[in-house]
Design an enzyme around this catalytic site. Structure first.
Site, short mmCIF file in Angstrom:
data_model
loop_
_atom_site.label_atom_id
_atom_site.label_comp_id
_atom_site.label_asym_id
_atom_site.label_seq_id
_atom_site.Cartn_x
_atom_site.Cartn_y
_atom_site.Cartn_z
N LYS A 220 1.03 -1.12 0.13
CA LYS A 220 -0.05 0.05 -0.33
C LYS A 220 0.38 1.11 -0.19
O LYS A 220 0.92 2.23 -0.62
CB LYS A 220 -0.94 -0.01 1.61
CG LYS A 220 -2.15 1.07 1.00
CD LYS A 220 -2.25 1.47 2.65
CE LYS A 220 -1.41 2.29 3.48
NZ LYS A 220 -1.83 3.00 4.76
N CYS A 290 -18.97 4.50 6.62
CA CYS A 290 -18.49 3.66 6.49
C CYS A 290 -17.11 3.31 7.66
O CYS A 290 -16.30 2.62 7.33
CB CYS A 290 -18.40 2.69 5.29
SG CYS A 290 -18.17 1.29 4.76
N CYS A 297 -24.98 3.55 8.46
CA CYS A 297 -25.63 3.43 7.53
C CYS A 297 -27.16 3.75 7.29
O CYS A 297 -27.41 4.05 5.81
CB CYS A 297 -26.06 1.67 6.98
SG CYS A 297 -24.49 0.75 7.85
N CYS A 306 -26.38 -1.44 -1.18
CA CYS A 306 -25.15 -2.03 -0.28
C CYS A 306 -25.66 -3.27 0.46
O CYS A 306 -26.62 -3.79 0.98
CB CYS A 306 -25.25 -1.09 0.84
SG CYS A 306 -23.81 -1.82 2.26
S1 SF4 Z 1 -24.78 0.97 4.14
FE1 SF4 Z 1 -22.98 -0.17 3.32
S2 SF4 Z 1 -21.65 1.10 2.93
FE2 SF4 Z 1 -23.36 2.36 3.81
S3 SF4 Z 1 -22.32 2.86 5.37
FE3 SF4 Z 1 -23.24 0.98 5.37
S4 SF4 Z 1 -21.84 -0.91 5.30
FE4 SF4 Z 1 -21.09 1.31 4.80
#
Ligand code: SF4
Length: 312
Positions: A220, A290, A297, A306
């Site tokens: 990385k 996230c 979420c 998602c």
């Molecule tokens: S919906 Fe999916 S991408 Fe969005 S914060 Fe939650 S886990 Fe992460």
């Protein structure tokens, strides 16, 4: 003797070649009595007497072989290996657009304190590249704010290869504390700086293979060093944020177990022109939304798209 003729049926795509009086591939070995060589006059009479039968002049069926030669266009088509369609996640373009929207204010820690913000812009290019590599080495397992503080203290003393090699280990430890694994990092920074001085004239190498060969430098860091220090996109830099989010969003064809596995999985389908953007975008998204534990979420534009949202 071969006599090429054009086939009216398929004259455009192939040339028909007739071969008569010659052996065709696959015709098998010549059998006794088949297509003999012409007899000489005396021999024919003698043969007739020997069999006590009149010599008949039989019409021999001449073998006609027809072969087709592919036209150049057909040969080209045949030479192409079958390409498998490239797999890509179903909604990745919309998911990416949503992340860009959520990241549009660029106010995550990585936006102000990432490796591209930690070096001294007034230093020489060689020193700037060294400082980029040092900040990346300090940043592993360390918050951006802590890395930035350590870089400020190092820069205040003059952050060059020579200065670091002249600083004793305990002083170097005090300067970089409390970055993660600071004792190991003191050792790696000293070893790497010595190699840079001996082999690269105080500069950093310009390839991923040489960078990852340095003590304390992982893939990385190498890809980010190539991007920030040399302006070259060598691969996707995958840290724990990118690894986690790629798996949550279903951006890997199957679940991956390590950042390196995730890098290979992403590079298999993500268009190359997005490789340099994806690290900063997802790191900031991971810092703000996230997150590793308790992702937000409810505030995420990708909630409906998602795969992981339901289970978190
Ligand atoms: S919906 Fe999916 S991408 Fe969005 S914060 Fe939650 S886990 Fe992460």
């Amino acid at each position: 003797m071969c006599s090429p003729q054009k086939s009216g049926m398929n004259a455009l795509s192939m040339r028909m070649v007739t071969r008569s009086g010659s052996r065709c591939p696959g015709a098998g070995p010549r059998r006794h009595g088949e297509d003999p060589a012409p007899l000489q006059k005396g021999e024919a009479v003698a043969e007739g007497k020997q069999s006590h039968r009149p010599v008949k002049h039989q019409r021999k069926a001449r073998r006609l072989c027809v072969a087709y030669e592919a036209s150049d266009g057909e040969k080209d088509k045949r030479a192409e290996p079958l390409k498998e369609p490239v797999w890509e996640p179903q909604d990745w373009q919309q998911q990416l657009a949503n992340i860009r929207t959520m990241r549009s204010r660029k106010d995550a820690p990585v936006d102000q304190l990432g490796a591209e913000h930690c070096y001294d812009p007034s230093a020489s290019p060689k020193v700037r590249r060294y400082q980029v590599l040092l900040s990346l080495m300090l940043s592993s397992q360390t918050k951006d704010q802590v890395t930035a503080g350590a870089m400020q203290r190092l820069r205040a003393r003059g952050l060059t290869v020579d200065n670091i090699l002249q600083t004793d280990d305990s002083m170097l430890g005090q300067l970089i504390y409390p970055v993660g694994f600071w004792r190991n990092k003191v050792k790696y920074i000293k070893q790497t700086s010595a190699i840079l001085q001996q082999r690269y004239g105080g500069d950093i190498p310009a390839s991923v293979a040489e960078l990852v060969a340095l003590p304390g430098v992982g893939p990385k860091m190498a890809h980010l060093a190539m991007a920030v220090a040399w302006g070259t996109v060598s691969g996707i830099a995958v840290d724990t944020h990118v690894h986690r989010i790629a798996n949550r969003l279903g951006w890997t064809r199957r679940a991956t177990k390590s950042p390196e596995e995730t890098r290979a999985a992403l590079e298999a389908w993500l268009p190359r022109e997005l490789w340099s953007e994806i690290n900063g975008l997802l790191v900031g998204f991971g810092q703000q939304t996230c997150q590793p534990v308790h992702p937000r979420c409810g505030a995420c534009l990708n909630q409906a798209l998602c795969p992981a949202a339901q289970g978190l």
